[in-house]
Each structure stands twice: as C-alpha cells, then as structure tokens.
Design a protein around this motif. Structure first.
Motif, PDB file in Angstrom:
ATOM      1  N   ASN A 141       0.609  -1.084  -0.158  1.00  0.00           N
ATOM      2  CA  ASN A 141       0.149  -0.017   0.035  1.00  0.00           C
ATOM      3  C   ASN A 141       0.730   1.530   0.072  1.00  0.00           C
ATOM      4  O   ASN A 141      -0.101   2.323   0.523  1.00  0.00           O
ATOM      5  CB  ASN A 141      -0.790  -0.235   1.009  1.00  0.00           C
ATOM      6  N   ALA A 142       2.714   0.922  -0.557  1.00  0.00           N
ATOM      7  CA  ALA A 142       3.451   2.235  -0.071  1.00  0.00           C
ATOM      8  C   ALA A 142       3.067   3.526  -0.817  1.00  0.00           C
ATOM      9  O   ALA A 142       2.811   4.715  -0.144  1.00  0.00           O
ATOM     10  CB  ALA A 142       4.690   2.517  -0.575  1.00  0.00           C
ATOM     11  N   VAL A 143       1.839   3.166  -2.338  1.00  0.00           N
ATOM     12  CA  VAL A 143       2.168   4.705  -2.834  1.00  0.00           C
ATOM     13  C   VAL A 143       0.379   5.588  -2.211  1.00  0.00           C
ATOM     14  O   VAL A 143       0.564   6.362  -2.547  1.00  0.00           O
ATOM     15  CB  VAL A 143       1.835   4.071  -4.144  1.00  0.00           C
ATOM     16  N   LYS A 144      -0.183   4.224  -2.108  1.00  0.00           N
ATOM     17  CA  LYS A 144      -2.201   5.019  -1.785  1.00  0.00           C
ATOM     18  C   LYS A 144      -0.983   5.953  -0.116  1.00  0.00           C
ATOM     19  O   LYS A 144      -1.711   7.027  -0.224  1.00  0.00           O
ATOM     20  CB  LYS A 144      -2.603   3.857  -1.242  1.00  0.00           C
ATOM     21  N   VAL A 145      -0.311   5.330   0.384  1.00  0.00           N
ATOM     22  CA  VAL A 145      -0.054   6.065   1.476  1.00  0.00           C
ATOM     23  C   VAL A 145       0.937   7.122   1.420  1.00  0.00           C
ATOM     24  O   VAL A 145       0.442   7.828   2.103  1.00  0.00           O
ATOM     25  CB  VAL A 145       0.692   4.455   2.449  1.00  0.00           C
ATOM     26  N   LYS A 160      15.710   1.455   1.218  1.00  0.00           N
ATOM     27  CA  LYS A 160      15.812   2.529  -0.570  1.00  0.00           C
ATOM     28  C   LYS A 160      15.281   2.204  -1.821  1.00  0.00           C
ATOM     29  O   LYS A 160      14.573   2.855  -2.942  1.00  0.00           O
ATOM     30  CB  LYS A 160      17.368   2.734  -0.488  1.00  0.00           C
ATOM     31  N   ASN A 161      15.264   0.750  -1.950  1.00  0.00           N
ATOM     32  CA  ASN A 161      14.925   0.282  -3.401  1.00  0.00           C
ATOM     33  C   ASN A 161      12.916   0.561  -3.220  1.00  0.00           C
ATOM     34  O   ASN A 161      13.237   0.722  -4.745  1.00  0.00           O
ATOM     35  CB  ASN A 161      14.826  -1.389  -2.941  1.00  0.00           C
ATOM     36  N   LEU A 162      13.182  -0.079  -1.973  1.00  0.00           N
ATOM     37  CA  LEU A 162      11.241   0.159  -2.169  1.00  0.00           C
ATOM     38  C   LEU A 162      10.884   1.852  -2.658  1.00  0.00           C
ATOM     39  O   LEU A 162       9.534   3.218  -3.083  1.00  0.00           O
ATOM     40  CB  LEU A 162      10.711  -0.103  -0.708  1.00  0.00           C
ATOM     41  N   PRO A 208       9.727  -5.134  -5.485  1.00  0.00           N
ATOM     42  CA  PRO A 208       9.997  -4.085  -5.534  1.00  0.00           C
ATOM     43  C   PRO A 208      11.555  -3.282  -4.024  1.00  0.00           C
ATOM     44  O   PRO A 208      11.641  -2.640  -4.372  1.00  0.00           O
ATOM     45  CB  PRO A 208       9.282  -2.572  -4.775  1.00  0.00           C
ATOM     46  N   GLU A 209      11.275  -4.373  -3.567  1.00  0.00           N
ATOM     47  CA  GLU A 209      12.170  -4.711  -2.335  1.00  0.00           C
ATOM     48  C   GLU A 209      14.081  -4.904  -3.151  1.00  0.00           C
ATOM     49  O   GLU A 209      15.132  -4.597  -2.995  1.00  0.00           O
ATOM     50  CB  GLU A 209      12.183  -5.142  -0.676  1.00  0.00           C
ATOM     51  N   CYS A 210      14.034  -5.409  -4.780  1.00  0.00           N
ATOM     52  CA  CYS A 210      14.579  -5.844  -5.454  1.00  0.00           C
ATOM     53  C   CYS A 210      15.451  -4.188  -5.920  1.00  0.00           C
ATOM     54  O   CYS A 210      14.367  -3.097  -5.517  1.00  0.00           O
ATOM     55  CB  CYS A 210      14.518  -6.805  -6.423  1.00  0.00           C
TER      56      CYS A 210
END
Ligand code: 13P
Ligand code: SF4
Length: 312
Positions: A141-145, A160-162, A208-210
């Motif tokens: 939900n990162a973008v929504k948050v 940093k990757n996310l 997206p942690e990559c």
C-alpha cells in the motif's frame, strides 16, 4: 534425504501437527504465518499473508493468543495492534536486518533537518521507530499511503529500493533512508538475464525491495501478495520469481499446473527460516518467547499502524 530419513521426518511432523492442534484449542490460539515461512509452517497456519494482511488479521482476531510466524517486527506490530492478546513467536532470533538499519536517534536527527516532512515508515521497523513515525506502510500500500498524507515532503525509512520505486508514482519530495533488504538486494541484472535466457517463455515477476535496475526488468512489479495474485490470474504458464522462495508455497497452491523458477538460490531470507514446526509447537507449550512492548512506545506506535490500516 534417504527414504528412511524422509519417513521418519514425516512421522515426526504428523506427531507435531497433532500436538499443535491440541495446544491451539487449549490456548485459544491462532497461527499467523508470513508467505516467506517454511512450507511446514505455512501448512499448519490458520492464516497466511504478507505483512499488511497479517497486521490486519492480528488487529481483528478474537483469539487469546497469537503465534506469529515471521520476523520480530511483525510480532511487535501484532502486539501493538492487539495489546490485550499474548503474542508469542517461535524463535526470538528471527529478526529483520533491514528493520535494524534505522534507529530512533537517526530518525530524530533527520526529522530535525526536515521539520515540515511527514515520516512514512515501512512496517519493517522497530516499535521504537514506529513511535517516531506519522504513518506506516507496507509494499502492498506504499503509494496509496504516500498519496494519503497532506505534506509534499516525505521522510521515507528504511528501504531505499522500495523508496525509489514509490518515488516514481508521486510528485512529492522524498528523503530516502539508505536501508535495504539483504535478501532481495542480492538479486542482480546478470542473474535475471541468465534466467530469462534459460526460460524464454517465462515472465519475470519482481518485488520492489529488489534493486531498481533489477525491478526495471520486471514484466510485473509488486508486493508479495500482488505477485501471487498476478501469477494466479495471468494466462502465462511460466514465471521467473524475484522474491523470497517461501512464496513458492502459495504460488504452487494457487496454480499447481504453472511453473515457477526462483531467480537465484540466494532468494532465501535466513531470518524467516530460523522458525520451524518444532519451534512453533514448543512456543505454544511454553508460551515463550513472548513479545512485550512498553506501553508508552506501543501507544505512540499504534497511531502510525492504525493510520495505515485506515487508508483505502
Ligand atoms: P511484504 O510482506 O510486504 O511483501 O514484504 C516483504 C518482506 O520482505 C517482509 O519482510
Ligand atoms: Fe527483512 Fe528482507 Fe527478510 Fe523481509 S526478506 S524479513 S525485509 S531481511
């Protein structure tokens, strides 16, 4: 493993599962397991999920005891959201190196430099860091948050990757901490290119942690749950998977006829794998190790988690 050893292990697991059922009833316990846990734990879990779904479940359960099979910050988040429950974990050594890459002192210093910024912390953080955070998020939900907060300036901790991935979906200024997941960050462009050459019909699905240059190669980029959903619904029959190998359990359950190739043998989080079925049974027997969070820290940290759960 030779046949006899396999049979012995299967018999041991049968006994452990019986004991577990009995203990669960006696204690009125629920077993929550992250998708990165060993198969033998996911098999006996009452609920499997990513870090968002598990936090949501912990906040809603009416069980008296939560057995949290994941890493330490997840158990802590469950305790913060359900303070009247007893939260136990199979092994207290199951930590998250990324969560340990940010501490309260460092975060406070950054907040001083950017007094107008809103602090958004990945759920992969300690209770102490959450208590200095405005709102938490997960990869689901990162973008929504980020879009839900009023401020145009965001302090982002710790991944940093996310952070790089999310920054592509917002115009807000992001001040990004230098943390990373040791497991996902290990995957390289070369690994993915080699796998693509070996399996030319497969789609590459990636967390997206990559690293950004690895994520960029993805036919699909998403959280663990999003990857599972995408693979289930896709017409494609073969996937190269760029996330932790425990995800294979749910992927194979949902799509038994599809092929899943993990991008390298290194996509295994050693911390998640510290837990095993024997330890799950033992922790319910002894009710140890139990998670405690000081009330003042928990009360502040809860606000950041509850704000996240309210974001639609
Ligand atoms: P999600 O559960 O949000 O996909 O996060 C992945 C992870 O690395 C959890 O530790
Ligand atoms: Fe932490 Fe990465 Fe393991 Fe998740 S996979 S627990 S982020 S080290």
């Amino acid at each position: 493993m030779e046949a006899l050893a396999l049979e012995r292990k299967a018999e041991q697991n049968r006994e452990l599962k019986e004991r577990l059922l009995q203990l669960k009833k006696e204690r009125n316990a629920i077993i929550l397991a992250h998708y990165y846990q060993r198969d033998e734990i996911q098999e006996v879990a009452d609920f499997r999920g990513d870090s968002f779904l598990l936090a949501q479940k912990a906040a809603q359960t009416d069980a008296d005891v939560i057995v949290f099979c994941g890493v330490h910050f997840m158990g802590e988040s469950a305790k913060i959201l359900a303070p009247t429950k007893r939260v136990i974990i199979p092994d207290e050594r199951a930590g998250c190196p990324m969560a340990d890459m940010v501490n309260v002192e460092g975060l406070r210093a950054l907040k001083k430099q950017h007094p107008g910024a809103t602090v958004v912390a990945y759920i992969n953080t300690s209770a102490d860091v959450k208590s200095e955070t405005d709102i938490c998020c997960t990869s689901a939900n990162a973008v929504k948050v980020i879009e839900s907060v009023e401020s145009d300036e965001i302090i982002w901790v710790p991944d940093k990757n996310l952070g790089d991935y999310v920054s592509k979906f917002t115009n807000k200024k992001m001040i990004i901490w230098e943390g990373y997941c040791n497991t996902h960050d290990m995957l390289t462009v070369k690994d993915v290119e080699e796998m693509k050459a070996q399996y030319p019909n497969a789609q590459f699905v990636v967390h997206p942690e990559c690293r950004p240059e690895v994520a960029k190669l993805g036919d699909f980029i998403g959280s663990t749950t999003a990857i599972i959903k995408y693979c289930k619904e896709s017409d494609c029959q073969e996937f190269i998977v760029g996330t932790e190998d425990g995800t294979g359990y749910q992927l194979r359950l949902d799509s038994p006829d599809k092929k899943f190739h993990f991008a390298t043998k290194y996509l295994v989080c050693p911390n998640m794998k510290v837990n095993n079925l024997k330890k799950v049974v033992r922790c319910l027997e002894t009710m140890q190790p139990e998670i405690y969070v000081p009330t003042d820290v928990a009360d502040k940290a809860r606000l950041s988690l509850e704000r996240m759960l309210q974001v639609k």
